[in-house]
Design a protein around this motif. Structure first.
Motif, PDB file in Angstrom:
ATOM      1  N   VAL A   1       0.859  -1.181   0.000  1.00 14.73           N
ATOM      2  CA  VAL A   1       0.000   0.000   0.000  1.00 14.73           C
ATOM      3  C   VAL A   1       0.891   1.225   0.000  1.00 14.73           C
ATOM      4  O   VAL A   1       1.890   1.284   0.717  1.00 14.73           O
ATOM      5  CB  VAL A   1      -0.958  -0.004   1.213  1.00 14.73           C
ATOM      6  N   LYS A   2       0.542   2.217  -0.825  1.00 15.30           N
ATOM      7  CA  LYS A   2       1.303   3.460  -0.905  1.00 15.30           C
ATOM      8  C   LYS A   2       0.340   4.635  -1.049  1.00 15.30           C
ATOM      9  O   LYS A   2      -0.734   4.509  -1.643  1.00 15.30           O
ATOM     10  CB  LYS A   2       2.242   3.455  -2.131  1.00 15.30           C
TER      11      LYS A   2
ATOM     12  N   ALA B   1       7.142  -0.424  -4.561  1.00 17.02           N
ATOM     13  CA  ALA B   1       7.767   0.841  -4.173  1.00 17.02           C
ATOM     14  C   ALA B   1       7.470   1.884  -5.239  1.00 17.02           C
ATOM     15  O   ALA B   1       7.234   1.545  -6.409  1.00 17.02           O
ATOM     16  CB  ALA B   1       9.279   0.669  -4.016  1.00 17.02           C
ATOM     17  N   VAL B   2       7.500   3.147  -4.832  1.00 19.03           N
ATOM     18  CA  VAL B   2       7.245   4.245  -5.767  1.00 19.03           C
ATOM     19  C   VAL B   2       8.575   4.880  -6.159  1.00 19.03           C
ATOM     20  O   VAL B   2       9.363   5.289  -5.303  1.00 19.03           O
ATOM     21  CB  VAL B   2       6.301   5.292  -5.151  1.00 19.03           C
ATOM     22  N   ALA B   3       8.813   4.966  -7.465  1.00 19.16           N
ATOM     23  CA  ALA B   3      10.045   5.531  -8.013  1.00 19.16           C
ATOM     24  C   ALA B   3      10.025   7.051  -7.917  1.00 19.16           C
ATOM     25  O   ALA B   3       8.980   7.665  -7.670  1.00 19.16           O
ATOM     26  CB  ALA B   3      10.217   5.092  -9.463  1.00 19.16           C
TER      27      ALA B   3
ATOM     28  N   TRP C   1       6.487   0.474  -8.798  1.00 13.03           N
ATOM     29  CA  TRP C   1       7.174  -0.754  -9.193  1.00 13.03           C
ATOM     30  C   TRP C   1       6.608  -1.868  -8.320  1.00 13.03           C
ATOM     31  O   TRP C   1       6.871  -1.923  -7.115  1.00 13.03           O
ATOM     32  CB  TRP C   1       8.689  -0.611  -9.028  1.00 13.03           C
ATOM     33  N   ALA C   2       5.790  -2.713  -8.936  1.00 17.46           N
ATOM     34  CA  ALA C   2       4.983  -3.679  -8.209  1.00 17.46           C
ATOM     35  C   ALA C   2       5.482  -5.094  -8.476  1.00 17.46           C
ATOM     36  O   ALA C   2       5.623  -5.503  -9.637  1.00 17.46           O
ATOM     37  CB  ALA C   2       3.514  -3.548  -8.617  1.00 17.46           C
TER      38      ALA C   2
ATOM     39  N   PRO D   1       8.198   9.575  -2.553  1.00 20.09           N
ATOM     40  CA  PRO D   1       7.186  10.195  -3.415  1.00 20.09           C
ATOM     41  C   PRO D   1       5.893   9.399  -3.396  1.00 20.09           C
ATOM     42  O   PRO D   1       5.922   8.165  -3.265  1.00 20.09           O
ATOM     43  CB  PRO D   1       7.844  10.148  -4.810  1.00 20.09           C
ATOM     44  N   PRO D   2       4.748  10.063  -3.514  1.00 16.78           N
ATOM     45  CA  PRO D   2       3.497   9.350  -3.637  1.00 16.78           C
ATOM     46  C   PRO D   2       3.298   8.831  -5.064  1.00 16.78           C
ATOM     47  O   PRO D   2       3.963   9.296  -6.007  1.00 16.78           O
ATOM     48  CB  PRO D   2       2.445  10.409  -3.294  1.00 16.78           C
TER      49      PRO D   2
END
Length: 284
Positions: free
Chosen positions: A59-60, A101-103, A109-110, A280-281
């Motif tokens: 979750v992000k 994670a969010v680049a 990146w899932a 970053p979101p």
């Protein structure tokens, strides 16, 4: 060194994916096999739990509010009003979502993996805000920790059964292309398997060790320079949080343990462990 505290005493089956939600001032984390998204506000102690309809790998926060979820059957969006919709749906029997994670450019990146952890059954994909999906790394086993260097020029990645933390050259101006895969560090036999990771402001890589009862920090040159021992065998992931991003939050798991200890499945925290990077979101 240690110095851990219990942030949230819980019995998560497979606690994972701690993420600091700066806009909300809370720590997000999940129980993958419990299909739950947890929120924890360290200032007030307030806790929230939301159950998802599928196993949830990550979750992000989203740039416009709400959350993005890496779910068993694809990428879902929770809107600020609580409504749910699919951004990308792709059902593969026997496969589920894992870490994400969010680049720096806002892409997600899932990772995925098979429930039976079969070699080659997982992937790492880049998902943009409009739902475009590109499989970057096919044929992985257990796609796990992903993160970027402070200058955004390197990407770190873990496929857990390899026992390695790998590093790529990352081209943020070229659509997030990666190249030049090479090992940064290798986890020796008997020390567990690398799971989740986070990168600090010094460019050091913190790695959670499944069946290793610890979090390790490696320098940008791959030198082990710090070990935080913890009272749980299955340490799954770590992330910096708190107002100054100085507290290291650590998730843990109970799954597969014949006699889980009292803290297995809890969210732990090591206050003042280091200096994290703002995350970053998701741009969707």
């Amino acid at each position: 060194m240690s110095g851990y505290e219990v942030a949230v005493r819980a019995e998560a089956t497979l606690g994972e994916g701690p993420t600091w939600d700066a806009a909300a001032g809370r720590l997000l984390w999940i129980d993958i096999l419990g299909s739950r998204v947890h929120g924890y506000d360290p200032a007030s102690g307030r806790r929230t739990v939301r159950t998802t309809e599928q196993h949830v790998g990550a979750v992000k926060p989203r740039a416009g509010g709400g959350l993005v979820l890496n779910l068993r059957d694809g990428i879902g969006l929770l809107d600020p009003d609580g409504g749910f919709r699919w951004l990308h749906r792709e059902t593969v029997p026997g496969r589920r979502a894992n870490d994400a994670a969010v680049a720096p450019d806002g892409a997600l990146w899932a990772g995925t993996m098979r429930y039976d952890e079969a070699p080659g059954g997982g992937t790492l994909s880049r998902v943009t805000g409009d739902g475009t999906v590109e499989v970057v790394l096919p044929g992985v086993a257990v796609s796990n920790g992903t993160g970027w260097s402070p200058d955004g020029r390197l990407m770190y990645y873990i496929d857990s059964p390899t026992r390695r933390v790998d590093v790529f050259d990352y081209d943020g101006d070229g659509g997030g292309r990666v190249s030049g895969r090479r090992p940064l560090a290798e986890i020796e036999e008997g020390a567990g398997f690398p799971d989740g990771l986070t990168v600090d402001a010094d460019g050091c890589v913190w790695v959670a060790l499944w069946d290793g009862a610890a979090v390790r920090r490696y320098t940008p040159d791959g030198v082990l320079d710090r070990v935080i021992e913890l009272p749980v065998p299955r340490v799954t992931a770590c992330a910096f949080g708190g107002p100054g991003l100085t507290d290291l939050y650590v998730t843990t798991a109970r799954v597969g343990l014949d006699a889980p200890g009292p803290l297995s499945g809890s969210l732990l925290v090591v206050p003042g462990a280091g200096q994290g990077l703002p995350q970053p979101p998701f741009a969707g």
